[in-house]
Design an enzyme around this catalytic site. Structure first.
Site, PDB file in Angstrom:
ATOM      1  N   GLY A 122       0.839  -1.206   0.000  1.00 31.89           N
ATOM      2  CA  GLY A 122       0.000   0.000   0.000  1.00 31.89           C
ATOM      3  C   GLY A 122       0.859   1.235   0.000  1.00 31.89           C
TER       4      GLY A 122
ATOM      5  N   CYS B  51       5.218  -6.134   1.592  1.00 33.98           N
ATOM      6  CA  CYS B  51       5.614  -4.726   1.516  1.00 33.98           C
ATOM      7  C   CYS B  51       4.985  -3.921   2.670  1.00 33.98           C
ATOM      8  CB  CYS B  51       5.283  -4.151   0.144  1.00 33.98           C
ATOM      9  SG  CYS B  51       6.109  -2.594  -0.166  1.00 33.98           S
ATOM     10  N   TYR B  52       3.993  -3.076   2.401  1.00 36.54           N
ATOM     11  CA  TYR B  52       3.345  -2.350   3.508  1.00 36.54           C
ATOM     12  C   TYR B  52       2.860  -3.335   4.571  1.00 36.54           C
ATOM     13  CZ  TYR B  52       0.192   0.746   6.048  1.00 36.54           C
ATOM     14  OH  TYR B  52      -0.424   1.472   7.032  1.00 36.54           O
TER      15      TYR B  52
ATOM     16  N   HIS C 253       7.644  -7.640  -3.796  1.00 38.41           N
ATOM     17  CA  HIS C 253       6.343  -8.025  -4.361  1.00 38.41           C
ATOM     18  C   HIS C 253       6.469  -9.365  -5.083  1.00 38.41           C
ATOM     19  CE1 HIS C 253       3.998  -4.460  -3.392  1.00 38.41           C
ATOM     20  NE2 HIS C 253       5.144  -3.822  -3.477  1.00 38.41           N
TER      21      HIS C 253
ATOM     22  N   GLU D  65       4.223 -11.144  -6.058  1.00 29.80           N
ATOM     23  CA  GLU D  65       3.120 -11.342  -6.997  1.00 29.80           C
ATOM     24  C   GLU D  65       3.406 -10.843  -8.406  1.00 29.80           C
ATOM     25  OE1 GLU D  65       3.309  -9.385  -4.441  1.00 29.80           O
ATOM     26  OE2 GLU D  65       2.236  -7.499  -4.649  1.00 29.80           O
TER      27      GLU D  65
ATOM     28  N   ASP E 299     -19.761 -10.640 -20.081  1.00 34.80           N
ATOM     29  CA  ASP E 299     -20.152 -10.706 -18.673  1.00 34.80           C
ATOM     30  C   ASP E 299     -21.653 -10.938 -18.489  1.00 34.80           C
ATOM     31  OD1 ASP E 299     -17.516 -10.128 -18.412  1.00 34.80           O
ATOM     32  OD2 ASP E 299     -17.790  -8.056 -17.781  1.00 34.80           O
TER      33      ASP E 299
ATOM     34  N   LYS F 125     -11.849 -11.827 -15.481  1.00 40.80           N
ATOM     35  CA  LYS F 125     -12.357 -11.936 -16.852  1.00 40.80           C
ATOM     36  C   LYS F 125     -12.026 -13.292 -17.506  1.00 40.80           C
ATOM     37  CE  LYS F 125     -14.254  -9.472 -20.219  1.00 40.80           C
ATOM     38  NZ  LYS F 125     -15.388  -8.555 -20.030  1.00 40.80           N
TER      39      LYS F 125
END
Ligand code: XMP
Length: 513
Positions: A56, A83-84, A170, A172, A228, A369
């Protein structure tokens, strides 16, 4: 019953969604919640196996920084701070975080101090990880040990007696070598999650849930032909059959034969009740004389809501309004930085739910998606419908530059149809992410046979993109483009010149208006 095994508390990082994606790639359902979520809420998650605190933008030492309910540490579930998230854990466990002299942005080498740790299973020493932080840990919390470091900071920590971990990098993002492996280790080796998130489970669970929630009530849904709303409709239809009625509004600004295609696909494959409403005259009337792009968008949105609402109100027995809200919409509207925004109002909702006391049914709100596409295919929606390029809500209204009328919409439909058909024939459709034509309010001189022509100018646009936030132009072969241009000029009346748009995004946007 919720299958969620990992909860990610969002502290506003631009990478929070990626954390969820990486974990779901391992067939483990991860859900993102606002960091303000009270720990009591976890009672709704009987399968919960672990918690992640995301990164963040704020600094833990600032008064206004994002906090967390400390009850999460009493759940006795593994926690990973990223991280944060790691800095927050450091602060809460009485370590210290300060602004760093050497700030790390970009790749950094990760030196493992405890290479045997479960978090690093299969992770070699000195691999690169992605750092993005100005603050860093300057004093270890007393009960923690250091697991890894970079050249200038503590890069990973762990509680001595509890499954509480922190990583400064990170994991990710794909730039972090072995980042995916570390998240996998956390999810399976530390949290003991099960790999059970499959499309077929999702469909079965959703169908059961819709059946029990809706009971014998009637449901309405605005079908646009887009992925969608179509997948949401197919799923609901599988659960409750003809208790679902779809409303399809023909705005006059749709692609060629769009209405018939949607009707044929969904009536034939799903026996769905679809009500077609031809409101094209109403739209053209409202758009008469209007040239400003934003005004056009607003008018189209307003008319759409009016038509849809009028139709929905005729269905007095309806108790539910179904929507194809998907996960990125949900995250966007619930993340701290977007806290003031309401859930993205798809333009077919209007004030309907409140006015008519309708309950909202959003069966695919947990899906990304690509997962929506997989569910659609598993439900039997033809791949050509599922893999279609996106089509904007305001339709051709924002691809006809300047004033919109039926004559121009008819011309553009034909131009677009030639382009798209040729892309299919050449095997190029699935190699580009969005292709379409634009009609300009400009006439130019040309010659056909021995005659002078004075007709409209059209532009072709084709882009490649991952997220539609940025895009590059598709490098379509010149002979292909030449052929398409010739076909358009020979077959579509009132167009005598065609150009190919080679502007990337930025500085252009994908649509012209
Ligand atoms: P831009 O033009 O902003 O478009 O680069 C990015 C993507 O969004 C689509 N788009 C829309 N989709 N309603 C939609 O549902 C809209 O009003 C709208 N405007 C743009 C566009 O087609 C592209 O895929």
């Amino acid at each position: 019953m919720k299958q969620t095994q990992i909860i990610i508390l969002d502290f506003g990082s631009q990478y929070t969604q990626l954390l969820a994606r990486r974990i779901r790639e391992n067939k483990v359902l991860a859900e993102v919640l606002d960091h303000r979520t009270n720990v009591e809420k976890m009672k709704e998650y009987p399968n919960l196996k672990g918690i992640i605190f995301s990164g963040g933008p704020s600094s833990v030492y600032e008064d206004k920084s994002y906090k967390v309910d400390e009850g999460y540490f009493q759940l006795n579930l593994p926690i990973l701070g990223v991280c944060y998230g790691m800095q927050l854990i450091t602060k809460l466990f009485k370590g210290k975080v300060e602004l760093a002299d050497t700030q790390e942005f970009g790749k950094a080498k990760l030196f493992l101090d405890d290479s045997k740790n479960k978090l690093f299973k299969g992770v070699p020493d000195q691999k690169l990880v992605w750092m993005s932080h100005a603050d860093h840990l300057t004093k270890m919390p007393p009960d923690f040990i250091k697991l890894a470091h970079s050249d200038s900071s503590v890069a990973a920590i762990m509680h001595k007696n509890k499954e509480i971990y922190g990583i400064q990098f990170h994991a990710e993002v794909t730039h972090s070598e072995y980042g995916g492996q570390m998240l996998k280790n956390f999810v399976f080796d530390i949290c003991n999650s099960e790999a059970n998130w499959e499309v077929s489970f999702f469909i079965k669970n959703s169908v059961d849930k819709i059946k029990s929630e809706v009971g014998t009530d009637e449901v309405i849904l605005g079908l646009s032909g887009g992925v969608d709303s179509s997948v949401a409709a197919a799923l609901i239809s599988k659960a409750i059959g003809d208790q679902l009625t779809c409303i399809f509004v023909d705005t006059g600004l749709l692609r060629k034969d769009e209405g018939q295609k949607v009707l044929k696909t969904y009536q034939e494959n799903f026996k769905m009740k679809i009500k077609m409403v031809d409101a094209s005259n109403q739209f053209f009337k409202a758009l008469k004389g209007v040239t400003d792009p934003e005004q056009k968008r607003k008018i189209i949105g307003r008319e759409f809501v009016e038509v849809f609402n009028a139709e929905a109100k005729k269905m007095k027995q309806a108790k539910w309004l179904a929507q194809g809200t998907i996960y990125p919409d949900v995250i966007e509207s619930s993340s701290p930085d977007h806290a003031s925004k309401t859930i993205k109002s798809h333009h077919n909702v209007g004030g309907l739910p409140e006015e008519m006391g309708l309950k909202l049914l959003e069966p695919i709100r947990d899906l990304f998606k690509d997962e929506v596409r997989k569910v659609g295919i598993a439900l039997g929606i033809p791949e050509v419908m599922i893999n279609r390029h996106p089509f904007p809500g305001p339709g051709l209204g924002i691809r006809i530059i300047g004033e919109v009328n039926k004559e121009k919409a008819d011309i553009l439909r034909e131009v677009d149809d030639v382009f798209i058909n040729e892309l299919w024939k050449a095997g190029l459709y699935n190699q580009v992410d969005q292709a379409f034509a634009v009609l300009l309010p400009v006439k130019t001189v040309g010659v056909m046979g021995d005659n002078r022509t004075y007709d409209y100018l059209a532009s072709l646009r084709s882009v490649n993109t991952i997220d539609f936030m940025t895009a590059t132009i598709s490098h379509l072969p010149w002979d292909f483009i030449e052929n398409v241009v010739a076909l358009i000029i020979n077959n579509v009346d009132h167009v005598n010149r065609v150009v190919y748009d080679i502007t990337s995004k930025p500085p252009g946007t994908i649509e012209w208006e």
